[in-house]
Scaffold this active site. Structure first.
Site, PDB file in Angstrom:
ATOM      1  N   ASP A   8       0.858  -1.170   0.000  1.00  0.00           N
ATOM      2  CA  ASP A   8       0.000   0.000   0.000  1.00  0.00           C
ATOM      3  C   ASP A   8       0.900   1.227   0.000  1.00  0.00           C
ATOM      4  OD1 ASP A   8      -2.401   1.615   0.433  1.00  0.00           O
ATOM      5  OD2 ASP A   8      -1.643   1.837   2.482  1.00  0.00           O
ATOM      6  N   ASP A  10      -0.064   5.176   0.917  1.00  0.00           N
ATOM      7  CA  ASP A  10      -0.235   6.174   1.983  1.00  0.00           C
ATOM      8  C   ASP A  10      -0.395   5.498   3.344  1.00  0.00           C
ATOM      9  OD1 ASP A  10      -0.237   8.103  -0.057  1.00  0.00           O
ATOM     10  OD2 ASP A  10      -2.390   7.864  -0.350  1.00  0.00           O
ATOM     11  N   GLU A  16       0.592   9.668   5.966  1.00  0.00           N
ATOM     12  CA  GLU A  16      -0.790   9.811   5.517  1.00  0.00           C
ATOM     13  C   GLU A  16      -1.116  11.288   5.328  1.00  0.00           C
ATOM     14  OE1 GLU A  16      -4.313   8.626   4.198  1.00  0.00           O
ATOM     15  OE2 GLU A  16      -3.032   7.105   5.117  1.00  0.00           O
ATOM     16  N   TYR A  19      -5.791  12.852   0.520  1.00  0.00           N
ATOM     17  CA  TYR A  19      -5.780  12.996  -0.938  1.00  0.00           C
ATOM     18  C   TYR A  19      -4.436  13.545  -1.445  1.00  0.00           C
ATOM     19  CZ  TYR A  19     -10.728  12.037  -0.506  1.00  0.00           C
ATOM     20  OH  TYR A  19     -11.930  11.432  -0.221  1.00  0.00           O
ATOM     21  N   CYS A 104     -15.713  -1.299  -9.670  1.00  0.00           N
ATOM     22  CA  CYS A 104     -14.651  -1.906 -10.467  1.00  0.00           C
ATOM     23  C   CYS A 104     -14.104  -3.152  -9.788  1.00  0.00           C
ATOM     24  CB  CYS A 104     -13.527  -0.895 -10.693  1.00  0.00           C
ATOM     25  SG  CYS A 104     -12.716  -0.410  -9.144  1.00  0.00           S
ATOM     26  N   LYS A 134      -4.199  -0.979   6.510  1.00  0.00           N
ATOM     27  CA  LYS A 134      -5.649  -1.149   6.665  1.00  0.00           C
ATOM     28  C   LYS A 134      -6.019  -2.604   6.387  1.00  0.00           C
ATOM     29  CE  LYS A 134      -6.646   3.557   5.046  1.00  0.00           C
ATOM     30  NZ  LYS A 134      -7.262   4.368   3.963  1.00  0.00           N
TER      31      LYS A 134
END
Length: 422
Positions: A8, A10, A16, A19, A104, A134
Site C-alpha cells: 500500500d 499512503d 498519511e 488525498y 470496479c 488497513k
C-alpha cells in the site's frame, strides 16, 4: 516467476496526507526506504497498489498520480531503493464522477491491481507478500493468495489495538504465523515497514541484516529529524563493522566539545556499553595458564573491547608537536604513526572545516584507511572528502553536538550487538 512484495502507499511508505497528489507534500516514513532497499537487494519485485479515490472525486488527475509516483522513485533512488511498478485504482462506486463512478474490480479489497501486476510478471504467490496499514489491504492480499502483514504506521496501530481488544487473550499476530480470520487476515504485525521487511526475509531464509539494525530504527523514531540521513549513518556503520571484522581499529579526532565526544566514544567501545562482554573461553584458559591466581580474576573482570584511540588524549605528544613543528598537524602525525591500511578515522567537526581534522583525513587516505565525517551545517570540506559523511540537519554548534551524541551512541550500540551477541 517473481517473488513480489505488494505495498500500500499512503500510511505504509509515506505519511498519511488527505488525498495526497502534490510531490512537495510527500514525506517518506522513517525506515521505509531502507525496508524497500532490503527487498530490492534480496531480489523481490516491489509493487505499489493504491486506491486513488481523489481521481474519482475530481480532486486531481491521473497524471498527478503518475507524477507523484515518479517523484517517489526519485527520492527512493537517493537512498538506494526503488519501486518496480505502480498500480492505482482511480474509481469509486459511490462518490466517483463521470466514467470514474463504477464498481470496479481493481479497488482494494478486490484484486484487479494484483492481477494486472501478475500479467506483467507472473507472481510466485508462495513467496510473495502484501503489506498495508488497513484491513482492506490485507484482505486484498489474502484474496489474491499471498502472505499478509499489517504495519503499525498510518492507521495500522489503531486497527491492531482494536483487534487485540476484540480478541482478548487470544494469541493473534505480533509475529505469530497464521491468519486470525477472514476479516482480519494478518500473518504478522510490525511496528514499521522495516520490521515487516525483516520478517519476510527471515521467513524466506534470506540473508538479512542482523538485529543491530533495530538500533538505527529506534534512533530515527526518537529523532525523526535524522530520517533524511539514515542511509549515511548506515553507511558509516558498514565501514566500522568491516574494519572490526578484519581486526582493524578506530582513530577519533575532534576539537572542543568534539574532543570530549572523541573520548566518550572510546569509553563505549573499549568496554561493555549496554551489555556484558565476557572474554572468550579460549582467552580465559590462557589467562589461567599465565597466572593461576590472577588469571581467573582477570577472566571474570576483563571485558570485550573494540579497539579505539582518541587522538585528543596525548598531551605530551600534542604539546611537543605544537612546540616543535605545527600544532595543526598533531592529529595527522598520530594518524601517520598509529594508522594502518584497513583502519578507520572518524573526524568530528561541527563546521566541517576544522583544519587539523582535514589534515588528519588526508593522512588517513594516504595510509589506505577509510574515513567517516560527523558534522553539520552544509558539511563543509569534511562532508566532501569523507568516505561516509553524516551531516546533521542543524546550523548552531550546540544543536549539531546535541544530535551527534545519539548518532554515535547508536553506532556503538550497533557494533556491540553485532560483535557481542547475547
Amino acid at each position: 516467476m517473481c517473488k513480489t512484495v505488494f505495498l500500500d502507499r499512503d500510511g505504509t511508505i509515506n505519511e498519511e496526507v488527505n488525498y495526497l497528489h502534490r510531490p512537495e507534500d510527500l514525506k517518506l516514513l522513517p525506515m521505509a526506504a531502507e525496508a524497500i532497499r532490503l527487498w530490492n537487494e534480496q531480489g523481490f519485485r516491489v509493487v505499489v497498489v493504491t486506491n486513488q479515490a481523489g481521481v474519482a472525486r475530481g480532486y486531481y488527475q491521473e497524471a498527478d498520480v503518475e507524477k507523484l509516483h515518479r517523484y517517489m522513485n526519485q527520492i527512493l533512488a537517493e537512498k538506494g531503493a526503488h519501486v518496480d511498478a505502480f498500480y492505482y485504482c482511480p474509481h469509486h462506486p459511490e462518490h466517483g464522477i463521470g466514467p470514474y463512478k463504477i464498481k470496479c474490480h481493481c479497488r482494494k479489497p478486490d484484486t484487479g491491481m494484483f492481477e494486472a501486476a501478475e500479467r506483467d510478471c507472473p507472481v510466485d504467490k508462495a513467496h510473495s507478500y502484501m503489506v498495508g496499514d488497513k484491513w482492506l489491504d490485507t484482505q486484498a492480499g489474502a484474496r489474491f493468495g499471498v502472505h499478509t502483514a499489517l504495519v503499525g504506521t498510518g492507521y495500522g496501530r489503531e486497527l491492531y489495538e482494536e483487534f487485540q481488544r476484540a480478541y482478548k487473550g487470544r494469541d493473534t499476530a505480533g509475529g505469530q504465523e497464521g491468519c486470525p480470520d477472514a476479516e482480519h487476515p494478518m500473518e504478522f504485525f510490525g511496528n514499521t515497514l522495516y520490521d515487516v521487511a525483516l520478517w519476510t526475509l527471515r521467513r524466506e531464509g534470506c540473508a538479512e541484516r542482523g538485529p543491530e539494525y533495530r538500533q538505527l530504527e529506534l534512533l530515527i523514531q526518537r529523532y525523526p529529524q535524522l530520517a533524511p540521513i539514515q542511509q549515511e549513518i548506515h553507511q558509516a556503520y558498514g565501514i566500522l563493522e568491516q574494519c572490526y571484522e578484519k581486526g582493524g581499529k578506530l582513530l577519533i579526532a575532534g576539537n572542543g566539545g568534539s574532543c570530549a565526544d572523541s573520548e566518550h566514544i572510546v569509553g563505549e567501545l573499549m568496554k561493555g556499553f549496554c551489555r556484558k562482554r565476557p572474554v572468550p573461553e579460549a582467552f580465559e584458559k590462557r589467562l589461567a595458564m599465565a597466572d593461576p591466581v590472577l588469571g581467573p580474576e582477570l577472566a571474570a573482570k576483563l571485558q570485550g573491547a573494540l579497539p579505539a584511540i582518541a587522538l585528543t588524549g596525548h598531551p605530551a605528544l600534542s604539546t611537543a608537536y605544537l612546540n616543535d613543528v605545527d600544532g595543526l598537524l598533531t592529529f595527522a602525525q598520530q594518524v601517520y604513526g598509529y594508522g594502518t591500511e584497513g583502519d578507520v578515522l572518524l573526524g568530528i567537526s561541527t563546521s566541517g572545516n576544522s583544519k587539523n581534522i582535514l589534515y588528519a583525513m588526508t593522512a588517513a587516505r594516504a595510509k589506505g584507511m577509510k574515513t567517516i565525517g560527523l558534522t553539520g551545517k552544509d558539511g563543509g570540506a569534511l562532508g566532501r572528502i569523507a568516505d561516509a559523511a553524516i551531516i546533521v540537519p542543524e546550523q548552531e554548534t550546540y544543536r549539531i553536538q546535541e544530535l551527534h551524541l545519539p548518532i554515535y551512541h547508536t553506532l556503538c550500540l550497533m557494533l556491540e550487538e553485532h560483535f557481542f551477541p547475547v
